[in-house]
Design an enzyme around this catalytic site. Structure first.
Site, PDB file in Angstrom:
ATOM      1  N   GLU A  95     -14.894 -31.065   4.253  1.00  0.00           N
ATOM      2  CA  GLU A  95     -15.106 -31.979   5.220  1.00  0.00           C
ATOM      3  C   GLU A  95     -16.345 -32.113   5.768  1.00  0.00           C
ATOM      4  O   GLU A  95     -17.022 -31.072   5.966  1.00  0.00           O
ATOM      5  CB  GLU A  95     -14.268 -31.940   6.410  1.00  0.00           C
ATOM      6  CG  GLU A  95     -12.824 -32.462   6.092  1.00  0.00           C
ATOM      7  CD  GLU A  95     -12.073 -32.038   7.501  1.00  0.00           C
ATOM      8  OE1 GLU A  95     -10.841 -31.572   7.115  1.00  0.00           O
ATOM      9  OE2 GLU A  95     -12.264 -32.452   8.326  1.00  0.00           O
ATOM     10  N   CYS A 114     -21.993 -33.012  10.816  1.00  0.00           N
ATOM     11  CA  CYS A 114     -21.409 -31.694  10.746  1.00  0.00           C
ATOM     12  C   CYS A 114     -21.180 -31.266   9.547  1.00  0.00           C
ATOM     13  O   CYS A 114     -19.963 -32.139   8.811  1.00  0.00           O
ATOM     14  CB  CYS A 114     -20.243 -31.609  11.660  1.00  0.00           C
ATOM     15  SG  CYS A 114     -19.232 -30.096  11.754  1.00  0.00           S
ATOM     16  N   CYS A 121     -12.260 -20.441   5.205  1.00  0.00           N
ATOM     17  CA  CYS A 121     -12.812 -19.793   5.892  1.00  0.00           C
ATOM     18  C   CYS A 121     -11.818 -18.337   5.763  1.00  0.00           C
ATOM     19  O   CYS A 121     -10.768 -18.343   6.066  1.00  0.00           O
ATOM     20  CB  CYS A 121     -13.126 -20.130   7.347  1.00  0.00           C
ATOM     21  SG  CYS A 121     -14.054 -19.160   8.152  1.00  0.00           S
ATOM     22  N   CYS A 125      -9.660 -17.807  12.800  1.00  0.00           N
ATOM     23  CA  CYS A 125      -9.556 -17.874  14.007  1.00  0.00           C
ATOM     24  C   CYS A 125      -8.112 -19.034  14.200  1.00  0.00           C
ATOM     25  O   CYS A 125      -8.153 -19.660  13.594  1.00  0.00           O
ATOM     26  CB  CYS A 125     -10.537 -18.596  14.495  1.00  0.00           C
ATOM     27  SG  CYS A 125     -12.322 -17.680  14.220  1.00  0.00           S
ATOM     28  N   CYS A 128      -8.080 -22.705  14.870  1.00  0.00           N
ATOM     29  CA  CYS A 128      -8.987 -23.603  13.984  1.00  0.00           C
ATOM     30  C   CYS A 128      -8.073 -24.127  12.635  1.00  0.00           C
ATOM     31  O   CYS A 128      -7.497 -23.177  12.302  1.00  0.00           O
ATOM     32  CB  CYS A 128     -10.006 -22.519  13.642  1.00  0.00           C
ATOM     33  SG  CYS A 128     -11.128 -23.256  12.233  1.00  0.00           S
ATOM     34  N   GLY A 170     -15.787 -23.328   7.170  1.00  0.00           N
ATOM     35  CA  GLY A 170     -16.521 -21.969   6.524  1.00  0.00           C
ATOM     36  C   GLY A 170     -17.248 -21.266   7.850  1.00  0.00           C
ATOM     37  O   GLY A 170     -17.740 -21.986   8.750  1.00  0.00           O
ATOM     38  N   CYS A 344     -13.343 -30.886  12.200  1.00  0.00           N
ATOM     39  CA  CYS A 344     -13.778 -30.289  10.610  1.00  0.00           C
ATOM     40  C   CYS A 344     -12.604 -29.277  10.279  1.00  0.00           C
ATOM     41  O   CYS A 344     -12.137 -28.576  11.117  1.00  0.00           O
ATOM     42  CB  CYS A 344     -15.027 -29.455  10.813  1.00  0.00           C
ATOM     43  SG  CYS A 344     -16.380 -30.421  10.389  1.00  0.00           S
TER      44      CYS A 344
HETATM   45  N1  SAH Z   1     -17.331 -20.725  11.230  1.00  0.00           N
HETATM   46  C1  SAH Z   1     -18.353 -20.799  12.213  1.00  0.00           C
HETATM   47  C2  SAH Z   1     -18.929 -22.621  12.170  1.00  0.00           C
HETATM   48  C3  SAH Z   1     -17.691 -23.396  11.896  1.00  0.00           C
HETATM   49  S1  SAH Z   1     -16.618 -23.737  13.108  1.00  0.00           S
HETATM   50  C4  SAH Z   1     -18.146 -20.772  13.921  1.00  0.00           C
HETATM   51  O1  SAH Z   1     -16.769 -20.250  14.061  1.00  0.00           O
HETATM   52  O2  SAH Z   1     -19.018 -20.808  14.550  1.00  0.00           O
HETATM   53  C5  SAH Z   1     -17.548 -24.764  14.281  1.00  0.00           C
HETATM   54  C6  SAH Z   1     -16.877 -24.639  15.677  1.00  0.00           C
HETATM   55  O3  SAH Z   1     -15.675 -25.536  15.850  1.00  0.00           O
HETATM   56  C7  SAH Z   1     -16.523 -23.320  16.161  1.00  0.00           C
HETATM   57  O4  SAH Z   1     -17.215 -23.209  17.431  1.00  0.00           O
HETATM   58  C8  SAH Z   1     -15.160 -23.395  16.561  1.00  0.00           C
HETATM   59  O5  SAH Z   1     -14.928 -22.433  17.298  1.00  0.00           O
HETATM   60  C9  SAH Z   1     -14.942 -24.653  16.783  1.00  0.00           C
HETATM   61  N2  SAH Z   1     -13.400 -25.129  16.489  1.00  0.00           N
HETATM   62  C10 SAH Z   1     -12.734 -24.496  15.562  1.00  0.00           C
HETATM   63  N3  SAH Z   1     -11.339 -25.235  15.862  1.00  0.00           N
HETATM   64  C11 SAH Z   1     -11.575 -26.054  16.991  1.00  0.00           C
HETATM   65  C12 SAH Z   1     -10.353 -26.545  17.774  1.00  0.00           C
HETATM   66  N4  SAH Z   1      -9.082 -26.566  17.446  1.00  0.00           N
HETATM   67  N5  SAH Z   1     -10.571 -27.281  18.969  1.00  0.00           N
HETATM   68  C13 SAH Z   1     -12.210 -27.061  19.499  1.00  0.00           C
HETATM   69  N6  SAH Z   1     -13.215 -26.577  18.749  1.00  0.00           N
HETATM   70  C14 SAH Z   1     -12.813 -25.655  17.456  1.00  0.00           C
HETATM   71 FE1  SF4 Z   2     -12.953 -19.418  12.949  1.00  0.00          FE
HETATM   72 FE2  SF4 Z   2     -15.467 -20.900  12.248  1.00  0.00          FE
HETATM   73 FE3  SF4 Z   2     -13.696 -19.888  10.219  1.00  0.00          FE
HETATM   74 FE4  SF4 Z   2     -12.560 -21.879  11.800  1.00  0.00          FE
HETATM   75  S1  SF4 Z   2     -14.474 -21.952  10.756  1.00  0.00           S
HETATM   76  S2  SF4 Z   2     -11.722 -19.881  11.095  1.00  0.00           S
HETATM   77  S3  SF4 Z   2     -13.682 -21.225  13.852  1.00  0.00           S
HETATM   78  S4  SF4 Z   2     -15.136 -18.633  11.927  1.00  0.00           S
END
Ligand code: SAH
Ligand code: SF4
Length: 390
Positions: A95, A114, A121, A125, A128, A170, A344
């Site tokens: 995306e 973005c 990934c 987390c 996410c 990712g 995303c």
């Molecule tokens: N993997 C990298 C970049 C992509 S995620 C990272 O984690 O930094 C980009 C951002 O989106 C991160 O700060 C992540 O914490 C946030 N994010 C992911 N899921 C989310 C959610 N459900 N609500 C708000 N922010 C979210």
């Molecule tokens: Fe965590 Fe970023 Fe990967 Fe989502 S994309 S699982 S926030 S590291």
């Protein structure tokens, strides 16, 4: 059979120049193609009228004009935000999210995109949507860049993408070679010509990757997804914390800020009753005290498989006030900024279909237990996620 031709946008300019040189053509042909890729309306190399016809056909035979197809476009916020789902040659989907910010008295209009760096990934987390999908594969350089080309084309001839953030699907620092190649191509004046100040790369804390960036000097703004300053909680929220604990991440980011003179931004996805307490605010303030840092607080977007919700706004405001009192600059991302990260992954997750209800229930229970343990200060006994070795 899979299309083996390399994506043209990911071919470095010198390599493209050599390809032309091997055919007795001058080096400026490479810049001509680069300009057509980023600014023109051609949809295939064979369409290029600036090249002699046989050369255009040879180029088309050797390289792919685009590595992705826009499968779904969804607008929200009255058209100010557009999510795109791109299908790659092997069927994987990623995306990108385009956000329009109208001009103000002091600022020109901005179009921030973005983008994704991996399909899925490995970090996992739990809040996410991408983390839930698991890891599919690294994106090729051209697959990263073609997301930007696609959005730039959608903007039309008079507008251009003004900012690119690697905050889509990712973990960019686990695909760093290709991310760096893509940044170099975005910088290239024959292409989009986007300055380093207009590019942000976000990481969940891959320490060797941060150190590598520091050695290279300022390339773009670094954002750290910190989410929690206490290891026990961060082990649950960002599972690679079990490999690189938060103090190591912040030490690397601090060195980066000192070496490059550039402020690091720290992102906190605010999850109600989980990481939004006074104790968490104070621990974060303590960790970042005296650093060249800026904190962004982002209310969590709801994700189906979690038991969690966004923190209520008064709680976020209180958290911000505590940081401010401690001298840490902080911004609350109230509306669309929120969607940068949260949107995303969600479209691709929806496409993948909802996981079966019992699996969701089990997962929710596990997260509730793990976060409750973490809030009592107990470290996680779960292993480091597979594929996270930096
Ligand atoms: N993997 C990298 C970049 C992509 S995620 C990272 O984690 O930094 C980009 C951002 O989106 C991160 O700060 C992540 O914490 C946030 N994010 C992911 N899921 C989310 C959610 N459900 N609500 C708000 N922010 C979210
Ligand atoms: Fe965590 Fe970023 Fe990967 Fe989502 S994309 S699982 S926030 S590291």
């Amino acid at each position: 059979m899979a299309d083996e031709r390399p994506g043209l946008s990911g071919v470095p300019l010198e390599e493209l120049a050599s390809w032309f040189a091997a055919r007795g053509e001058p080096a400026y042909r490479a810049s001509q193609v680069r300009t057509a890729l980023w600014r023109g309306s051609a949809t295939s190399a064979a369409d290029l009228t600036t090249l002699p016809r046989p050369l255009a056909l040879a180029l088309d035979e050797a390289f792919r004009w685009s590595t992705l197809v826009d499968e779904t476009l969804v607008a929200s916020d009255g058209g100010q935000t557009e999510k795109a789902l791109h299908r790659l040659a092997d069927g994987a989907t990623v995306e990108s999210v385009l956000m329009h910010y109208p001009a103000t008295a002091t600022r020109r209009a901005r179009h921030t995109l973005c983008i994704s760096s991996q399909a899925g990934c490995a970090v996992g987390c739990p809040f996410c949507a991408t983390g839930e999908l698991g890891f599919t594969r690294d994106l090729e350089t051209a697959e990263i860049l073609d997301q930007v080309r696609s959005a730039n084309r959608r903007l039309g001839a008079d507008e251009r993408i003004t900012n690119v953030v690697y905050m889509g699907m990712g973990e960019p620092l686990l695909n760093l070679d290709r991310v760096l190649e893509s940044v170099a191509a975005l910088n290239d004046p024959t292409g989009l010509g986007l300055g380093a100040r207009h590019i942000t790369v976000s990481t969940s804390g891959v320490v060797p990757g941060i150190r590598r960036l520091t050695a290279l000097g300022p390339q773009f703004t670094l954002a750290i997804s910190i989410h929690a300053a206490r290891d026990a909680l961060r082990d649950v929220l960002v599972p690679l914390n079990r490999r690189w604990p938060v103090a190591e991440v912040v030490a690397a980011a601090r060195d980066h800020a000192r070496a490059t003179g550039r402020r690091v931004s720290y992102e906190v996805t605010m999850i109600g009753g989980v990481n939004d307490t006074d104790t968490d605010a104070d621990a974060l303030a303590e960790l970042l005290r005296g650093d060249l840092a800026h904190v962004n607080l982002i209310p969590m977007n709801p994700v189906a498989h979690t038991p969690w919700q966004a923190s209520p706004m008064p709680v976020i405001e209180r958290f911000a006030a505590r940081l401010k009192t401690a001298g840490i600059p902080v911004t609350i991302r109230r509306n669309r900024g929120v969607e940068i990260g949260a949107a995303c992954g969600q479209l691709a997750a929806e496409r993948a279909g909802a996981p079966p209800a019992p699996a969701v229930a089990r997962r929710r229970l596990r997260l509730e237990t793990a976060s409750a343990r973490a809030l009592r200060g107990q470290r996680s006994e779960e292993p480091v996620p597979a594929g996270v070795d930096g």
